[in-house]
Design a protein around this motif. Sequence first.
Motif, PDB file in Angstrom:
ATOM      1  N   ILE A 226      -2.997   1.756   7.295  1.00 36.84           N
ATOM      2  CA  ILE A 226      -3.264   2.029   5.885  1.00 36.84           C
ATOM      3  C   ILE A 226      -2.200   1.315   5.070  1.00 36.84           C
ATOM      4  O   ILE A 226      -1.005   1.424   5.363  1.00 36.84           O
ATOM      5  N   ASN A 227      -2.636   0.565   4.072  1.00 35.40           N
ATOM      6  CA  ASN A 227      -1.748  -0.194   3.201  1.00 35.40           C
ATOM      7  C   ASN A 227      -1.738   0.472   1.834  1.00 35.40           C
ATOM      8  O   ASN A 227      -2.799   0.780   1.286  1.00 35.40           O
ATOM      9  N   HIS A 228      -0.543   0.662   1.278  1.00 39.00           N
ATOM     10  CA  HIS A 228      -0.387   1.361  -0.006  1.00 39.00           C
ATOM     11  C   HIS A 228       0.157   0.416  -1.066  1.00 39.00           C
ATOM     12  O   HIS A 228       1.247  -0.142  -0.880  1.00 39.00           O
ATOM     13  N   GLY A 229      -0.577   0.259  -2.158  1.00 39.34           N
ATOM     14  CA  GLY A 229      -0.110  -0.515  -3.303  1.00 39.34           C
ATOM     15  C   GLY A 229      -0.436  -1.994  -3.210  1.00 39.34           C
ATOM     16  O   GLY A 229      -0.738  -2.526  -2.141  1.00 39.34           O
ATOM     17  N   ARG A 230      -0.383  -2.643  -4.376  1.00 42.11           N
ATOM     18  CA  ARG A 230      -0.681  -4.077  -4.446  1.00 42.11           C
ATOM     19  C   ARG A 230       0.276  -4.909  -3.593  1.00 42.11           C
ATOM     20  O   ARG A 230      -0.143  -5.895  -2.981  1.00 42.11           O
ATOM     21  N   THR A 231       1.541  -4.543  -3.558  1.00 43.45           N
ATOM     22  CA  THR A 231       2.517  -5.321  -2.779  1.00 43.45           C
ATOM     23  C   THR A 231       2.132  -5.343  -1.310  1.00 43.45           C
ATOM     24  O   THR A 231       2.149  -6.396  -0.665  1.00 43.45           O
ATOM     25  N   ASP A 232       1.759  -4.186  -0.750  1.00 39.62           N
ATOM     26  CA  ASP A 232       1.311  -4.135   0.644  1.00 39.62           C
ATOM     27  C   ASP A 232       0.019  -4.923   0.826  1.00 39.62           C
ATOM     28  O   ASP A 232      -0.170  -5.586   1.856  1.00 39.62           O
ATOM     29  N   LEU A 233      -0.882  -4.856  -0.144  1.00 37.01           N
ATOM     30  CA  LEU A 233      -2.147  -5.580  -0.058  1.00 37.01           C
ATOM     31  C   LEU A 233      -1.895  -7.084  -0.023  1.00 37.01           C
ATOM     32  O   LEU A 233      -2.461  -7.794   0.807  1.00 37.01           O
ATOM     33  N   VAL A 234      -1.024  -7.573  -0.898  1.00 30.89           N
ATOM     34  CA  VAL A 234      -0.680  -8.997  -0.909  1.00 30.89           C
ATOM     35  C   VAL A 234      -0.059  -9.397   0.428  1.00 30.89           C
ATOM     36  O   VAL A 234      -0.459 -10.403   1.038  1.00 30.89           O
ATOM     37  N   ARG A 235       0.897  -8.613   0.913  1.00 31.94           N
ATOM     38  CA  ARG A 235       1.563  -8.911   2.183  1.00 31.94           C
ATOM     39  C   ARG A 235       0.575  -8.932   3.338  1.00 31.94           C
ATOM     40  O   ARG A 235       0.542  -9.864   4.137  1.00 31.94           O
ATOM     41  N   ARG A 236      -0.267  -7.916   3.414  1.00 29.20           N
ATOM     42  CA  ARG A 236      -1.201  -7.811   4.538  1.00 29.20           C
ATOM     43  C   ARG A 236      -2.284  -8.885   4.474  1.00 29.20           C
ATOM     44  O   ARG A 236      -2.663  -9.437   5.504  1.00 29.20           O
ATOM     45  N   ALA A 237      -2.767  -9.202   3.290  1.00 32.98           N
ATOM     46  CA  ALA A 237      -3.763 -10.274   3.163  1.00 32.98           C
ATOM     47  C   ALA A 237      -3.166 -11.596   3.629  1.00 32.98           C
ATOM     48  O   ALA A 237      -3.832 -12.385   4.314  1.00 32.98           O
ATOM     49  N   THR A 238      -1.909 -11.845   3.294  1.00 38.16           N
ATOM     50  CA  THR A 238      -1.221 -13.061   3.724  1.00 38.16           C
ATOM     51  C   THR A 238      -1.098 -13.100   5.247  1.00 38.16           C
ATOM     52  O   THR A 238      -1.388 -14.128   5.879  1.00 38.16           O
ATOM     53  N   GLU A 239      -0.701 -11.983   5.840  1.00 40.95           N
ATOM     54  CA  GLU A 239      -0.607 -11.903   7.307  1.00 40.95           C
ATOM     55  C   GLU A 239      -1.972 -12.132   7.946  1.00 40.95           C
ATOM     56  O   GLU A 239      -2.095 -12.862   8.927  1.00 40.95           O
ATOM     57  N   PHE A 240      -2.976 -11.483   7.392  1.00 44.13           N
ATOM     58  CA  PHE A 240      -4.325 -11.560   7.948  1.00 44.13           C
ATOM     59  C   PHE A 240      -4.829 -13.004   7.929  1.00 44.13           C
ATOM     60  O   PHE A 240      -5.366 -13.495   8.924  1.00 44.13           O
ATOM     61  N   LEU A 241      -4.642 -13.690   6.806  1.00 43.50           N
ATOM     62  CA  LEU A 241      -5.098 -15.076   6.700  1.00 43.50           C
ATOM     63  C   LEU A 241      -4.347 -15.992   7.662  1.00 43.50           C
ATOM     64  O   LEU A 241      -4.904 -16.970   8.161  1.00 43.50           O
ATOM     65  N   ALA A 242      -3.093 -15.693   7.954  1.00 39.78           N
ATOM     66  CA  ALA A 242      -2.302 -16.516   8.872  1.00 39.78           C
ATOM     67  C   ALA A 242      -2.757 -16.350  10.326  1.00 39.78           C
ATOM     68  O   ALA A 242      -2.545 -17.250  11.152  1.00 39.78           O
TER      69      ALA A 242
END
Length: 124
Positions: A45-61
Amino acid sequence: MPRSPADLMRVNLLEVFNEPDPDRRAAVIAENYAEDVVWHEPDRINHGRTDLVRRATEFLAENPDWVFRPAGPASALDDIGHLGFQYGPPGGQPPMVSGMDIARARHGVITELYTIVTKTRQPS
């Protein structure tokens, strides 16, 4: 004008998770997600925009050449949006993952996002 839940589902899939440019992706997230958005993935579970940005970046990599494709049209009922997806190599190759995103929206932004994986193929 605020986006509808169906519009937000298309933005989520195509303008966030298919966006290779990190600055553009972060700008789309800032515009279309609540500051305190909660994203439920199958394993975290990701909380907040900062986590969303971080996780989306990881996911795309993880698979930089893969793309998301909608699996049918986005739909909405009141403040809930839904969009099925396929994920895998581009160029008409079979998807490696199928699933759906379901989101709750308020005031034209996503407040909660749920990603459900329904099928995973092993590479041949």
